[in-house]
Scaffold this active site. Structure first.
Site, PDB file in Angstrom:
ATOM      1  N   CYS A  97       0.846  -1.213   0.004  1.00 41.14           N
ATOM      2  CA  CYS A  97      -0.121   0.220  -0.028  1.00 41.14           C
ATOM      3  C   CYS A  97       0.783   1.413  -0.053  1.00 41.14           C
ATOM      4  CB  CYS A  97      -0.917  -0.205   1.205  1.00 41.14           C
ATOM      5  SG  CYS A  97      -1.660   1.689   1.715  1.00 41.14           S
ATOM      6  N   CYS A 155       0.395   3.844   2.923  1.00 37.48           N
ATOM      7  CA  CYS A 155       0.751   3.200   4.180  1.00 37.48           C
ATOM      8  C   CYS A 155       2.283   3.212   4.347  1.00 37.48           C
ATOM      9  CB  CYS A 155       0.350   1.800   4.227  1.00 37.48           C
ATOM     10  SG  CYS A 155      -1.362   1.172   4.102  1.00 37.48           S
TER      11      CYS A 155
END
Length: 105
Positions: A30, A33
């Protein structure tokens, strides 16, 4: 350093904590993230002794991600006394997370 929280340790570390807990639900693949990661680490250092700051990899720990309806990552949940008292989906400024935790002191 932010604590690695797993399905096996979630109840003990998060739900039974006597301090506020910030949990970052994330995954290795991600992009956002990865942007949030260093912010979580900074908050972990700053809040040491006052709050618990941890991360849950949703790819390997799906039980609590499902239980709390994590559909988009990163999602940060703030817990107090085992209850969710705050939720931030997506990346927010560091102050957003710090303010959410400090409001519980």
């Amino acid at each position: 350093m932010a604590l690695e929280i797993t399905d096996a340790t979630f109840e003990e570390v998060v739900l039974k904590s006597d301090k506020p807990v910030m949990v970052d639900f994330w995954a290795v693949w991600c992009g956002p993230c990865k942007m949030l990661g260093p912010v979580v680490e900074e908050i972990s250092t700053e809040m040491e002794g006052k709050a618990v700051v941890g991360k849950v990899d949703v790819d390997t720990n799906q039980e609590f991600a499902a239980k709390y309806g994590i559909r988009n990552i990163p999602t940060v949940l703030i817990f107090k006394d085992g209850e969710v008292v705050g939720r931030q989906v997506g990346v927010a400024p560091k102050k957003t997370y710090v303010d959410a935790i400090e409001a519980l002191f």
